[in-house]
Design an enzyme around this catalytic site. Structure first.
Site, PDB file in Angstrom:
ATOM      1  N   VAL A   1       9.284  13.242  16.122  1.00  0.00           N
ATOM      2  CA  VAL A   1       8.518  12.879  17.310  1.00  0.00           C
ATOM      3  C   VAL A   1       9.533  12.586  18.416  1.00  0.00           C
ATOM      4  O   VAL A   1      10.473  11.826  18.195  1.00  0.00           O
ATOM      5  CB  VAL A   1       7.633  11.641  17.039  1.00  0.00           C
ATOM      6  CG1 VAL A   1       7.022  11.117  18.324  1.00  0.00           C
ATOM      7  CG2 VAL A   1       6.539  11.986  16.027  1.00  0.00           C
TER       8      VAL A   1
ATOM      9  N   GLY B   1       0.811  -1.204   0.000  1.00  0.00           N
ATOM     10  CA  GLY B   1       0.000   0.000   0.000  1.00  0.00           C
ATOM     11  C   GLY B   1       0.841   1.248   0.000  1.00  0.00           C
ATOM     12  O   GLY B   1       2.062   1.185   0.120  1.00  0.00           O
TER      13      GLY B   1
ATOM     14  N   ASP C   1       2.624  -7.652  10.708  1.00  0.00           N
ATOM     15  CA  ASP C   1       1.400  -7.222  11.389  1.00  0.00           C
ATOM     16  C   ASP C   1       1.380  -7.636  12.856  1.00  0.00           C
ATOM     17  O   ASP C   1       1.027  -6.851  13.740  1.00  0.00           O
ATOM     18  CB  ASP C   1       0.164  -7.809  10.686  1.00  0.00           C
ATOM     19  CG  ASP C   1      -0.255  -6.968   9.483  1.00  0.00           C
ATOM     20  OD1 ASP C   1       0.560  -6.145   9.016  1.00  0.00           O
ATOM     21  OD2 ASP C   1      -1.405  -7.138   9.019  1.00  0.00           O
TER      22      ASP C   1
ATOM     23  N   GLU D   1      -0.501   3.047   6.858  1.00  0.00           N
ATOM     24  CA  GLU D   1      -0.692   4.041   5.791  1.00  0.00           C
ATOM     25  C   GLU D   1      -1.567   5.193   6.256  1.00  0.00           C
ATOM     26  O   GLU D   1      -1.326   6.346   5.891  1.00  0.00           O
ATOM     27  CB  GLU D   1      -1.275   3.373   4.542  1.00  0.00           C
ATOM     28  CG  GLU D   1      -0.398   2.288   3.921  1.00  0.00           C
ATOM     29  CD  GLU D   1       0.992   2.760   3.515  1.00  0.00           C
ATOM     30  OE1 GLU D   1       1.202   3.978   3.344  1.00  0.00           O
ATOM     31  OE2 GLU D   1       1.879   1.902   3.397  1.00  0.00           O
TER      32      GLU D   1
ATOM     33  N   GLN E   1      16.499   5.367  15.602  1.00  0.00           N
ATOM     34  CA  GLN E   1      16.979   4.043  15.195  1.00  0.00           C
ATOM     35  C   GLN E   1      17.610   4.169  13.825  1.00  0.00           C
ATOM     36  O   GLN E   1      17.261   5.036  13.033  1.00  0.00           O
ATOM     37  CB  GLN E   1      15.864   3.000  15.237  1.00  0.00           C
ATOM     38  CG  GLN E   1      14.684   3.218  14.305  1.00  0.00           C
ATOM     39  CD  GLN E   1      13.580   2.172  14.506  1.00  0.00           C
ATOM     40  OE1 GLN E   1      13.106   1.949  15.626  1.00  0.00           O
ATOM     41  NE2 GLN E   1      13.195   1.515  13.421  1.00  0.00           N
TER      42      GLN E   1
ATOM     43  N   HIS F   1       0.505   7.694   7.899  1.00  0.00           N
ATOM     44  CA  HIS F   1       1.099   8.675   6.969  1.00  0.00           C
ATOM     45  C   HIS F   1       0.075   9.740   6.588  1.00  0.00           C
ATOM     46  O   HIS F   1       0.385  10.927   6.530  1.00  0.00           O
ATOM     47  CB  HIS F   1       1.578   7.983   5.692  1.00  0.00           C
ATOM     48  CG  HIS F   1       2.823   7.170   5.844  1.00  0.00           C
ATOM     49  ND1 HIS F   1       3.968   7.660   6.431  1.00  0.00           N
ATOM     50  CD2 HIS F   1       3.104   5.893   5.470  1.00  0.00           C
ATOM     51  CE1 HIS F   1       4.911   6.718   6.395  1.00  0.00           C
ATOM     52  NE2 HIS F   1       4.399   5.638   5.837  1.00  0.00           N
TER      53      HIS F   1
ATOM     54  N   ASP G   1      11.928  11.245  13.033  1.00  0.00           N
ATOM     55  CA  ASP G   1      10.529  11.252  12.601  1.00  0.00           C
ATOM     56  C   ASP G   1       9.804  12.465  13.175  1.00  0.00           C
ATOM     57  O   ASP G   1       8.587  12.542  13.113  1.00  0.00           O
ATOM     58  CB  ASP G   1       9.837   9.950  12.999  1.00  0.00           C
ATOM     59  CG  ASP G   1       9.847   9.728  14.509  1.00  0.00           C
ATOM     60  OD1 ASP G   1      10.450  10.552  15.239  1.00  0.00           O
ATOM     61  OD2 ASP G   1       9.251   8.727  14.957  1.00  0.00           O
TER      62      ASP G   1
ATOM     63  N   THR H   1      -1.399  -2.911   7.671  1.00  0.00           N
ATOM     64  CA  THR H   1      -0.957  -2.112   6.524  1.00  0.00           C
ATOM     65  C   THR H   1      -1.755  -0.810   6.477  1.00  0.00           C
ATOM     66  O   THR H   1      -1.199   0.273   6.319  1.00  0.00           O
ATOM     67  CB  THR H   1      -1.149  -2.905   5.218  1.00  0.00           C
ATOM     68  OG1 THR H   1      -0.348  -4.093   5.292  1.00  0.00           O
ATOM     69  CG2 THR H   1      -0.709  -2.083   4.016  1.00  0.00           C
TER      70      THR H   1
HETATM   71 ZN   LIG Z   1       5.215   3.800   5.336  1.00  0.00          ZN
END
Ligand SMILES: [Zn+2]
Length: 411
Positions: free
Chosen positions: A237, A176, A277, A216, A243, A219, A235, A212
């Protein structure tokens, strides 16, 4: 272990095919696809307001199912299972929070963001929030074609009121991708491969828990990958540890990398890493603040505070059909069904210059779900419909402009 089995280059668009999770958060833009989101003239318009601390923000969702093969026309239940996963993951009601390592539990967040299938369509009519459409495209590239009628996809519904999710077969079996806040309206939304969408149905291991879409939609709500998409990147945050890169599969805790700030190592179980997942289970407080900030006055998702399209009381007129039935009036040929209405068996015969031999008729219910197929060996054959519940069905043969349909009433 990374295992890419191919990198394909097709007419200037590049994408990676991978046996493991990948994510193209920023899709390639194809300037040839131009369309405006559908109008929403009938919807009552509210006044803008700011977010209220801790209010639950509910995001109406429309799921566009683009299918070529019958198995891509995923069930309503599979779609519902995805909405359930989103609501659990974004509220930290997921059953696997127990797997969050103890040192990270203190930053785990209930984002107080929820999702509902839309009840009101852009034209004001009632909808299930699920739109099904047959496409001649065997698969879609990551070039946003799926978001446009003219490219074999489906135009977005007004993205200021709906989170558009397109479900289709993606090239290279990609999982995705998502647009980012501030992207053009007509491509605003999330695209997910049909066999990693939801947590019930025919799903592709190890992407069977609907994460997934959780990733997404993260984002779509402004979250970056947890490693900042560069070696030891940020990121933006504060409570996610630095990492060095992404993680695949499911490492054991602690997983140290070159820039780990302390002995806890990577937060590989964050929804914005690329693990399996069953490995993911946490958004942090920092991620929650970043997502919710988008709903403040003047920010890209503020309009959702005034979206009432999950309120069925706002709908007017009859329900929308959830499947797009192509009736081409220039095609005088087709097939007839007799008797109609019918109880057990109908005789199906070609009309005009149409032929049925060696073709298959697909029967869809009014929710757009395929319920019966019949392969013809001869031009005229009897079809047993006794297994169908009473109701109205669409019988369909052929594809695209040569597709012909007939309504069947089962008593
Ligand atoms: Zn991504």
């Amino acid at each position: 272990m990374r295992f890419f089995f191919g990198i394909l280059l097709i007419t200037g668009f590049s994408f990676q095919a991978s046996a493991q999770r990948e994510c193209a958060a920023v899709a390639n833009r194809n300037p040839n696809f131009r369309s405006l989101a559908k109008a929403n003239a009938n919807r009552p318009v509210g006044h803008s307001r700011d977010t209220i601390v801790n209010e639950i923000i509910t995001i109406p969702v429309v799921v566009h199912v683009l299918y070529n093969r019958p198995e891509e026309n995923i069930s309503d239940d599979q779609i519902l299972s995805q909405i359930e996963v989103l609501n659990k993951d974004y509220r930290r009601l997921n059953s696997d929070t127990i797997n969050t390592p103890a040192p990270f539990k203190s930053v785990a967040a209930d984002s107080r963001i929820m999702f509902c299938l839309a009840k009101v369509a852009p034209d004001g009519r009632a909808t299930t929030g699920i739109v099904r459409k047959h496409t001649n495209n065997v698969y879609f590239l990551l070039d946003d074609g799926v978001k446009f009628d003219g490219a074999g996809g489906a135009d977005a519904w007004d993205p200021s009121q709906y989170l558009n999710i397109w479900v289709c077969s993606l090239a290279g079996r990609s999982l995705g991708y998502s647009s980012l806040p501030g992207d053009p309206a007509e491509t605003d939304g999330v695209v997910i491969n049909y066999d990693v969408f939801g947590s019930r149905g025919l799903l592709r291991a190890p992407y069977t828990l609907g994460r997934t879409a959780t990733h997404e939609v993260g984002h779509w709500l402004g979250l970056k990958h947890i490693w900042g998409d560069t070696t030891c990147g940020s990121d933006d945050v504060d409570d996610t540890p630095t990492q060095s890169s992404y993680n695949f599969n499911c490492p054991s805790f602690p997983k140290m990398s070159t820039c780990s700030p302390n002995a806890n190592g990577d937060m590989f179980m964050n929804f914005m890493d690329l693990t399996n997942d069953a490995c993911m289970n946490i958004f942090t407080n920092g991620q929650k603040q970043r997502m919710r900030s988008l709903f403040a006055l003047g920010k890209p998702r503020n309009s959702f505070l005034n979206s009432h399209v999950c309120d069925p009381g706002q709908a007017n007129g009859g329900p929308l059909p959830t499947d797009t039935v192509v009736n081409n009036p220039t095609v005088a040929s087709g097939f007839s069904v007799f008797p109609n209405p019918a109880i057990n068996v109908v005789t199906v015969s070609p009309k005009g210059d149409f032929a049925l031999a060696n073709k298959t008729i697909y029967v869809y219910n009014m929710e757009g779900k395929m319920v019966l197929t019949h392969k013809f060996f001869f031009n005229t054959e009897k079809v047993n419909i006794s297994s169908l519940p009473a109701g109205v069905y669409i019988m369909s043969c052929g594809e695209g402009k040569s597709r012909v349909t007939t309504k069947l009433v089962k008593l």
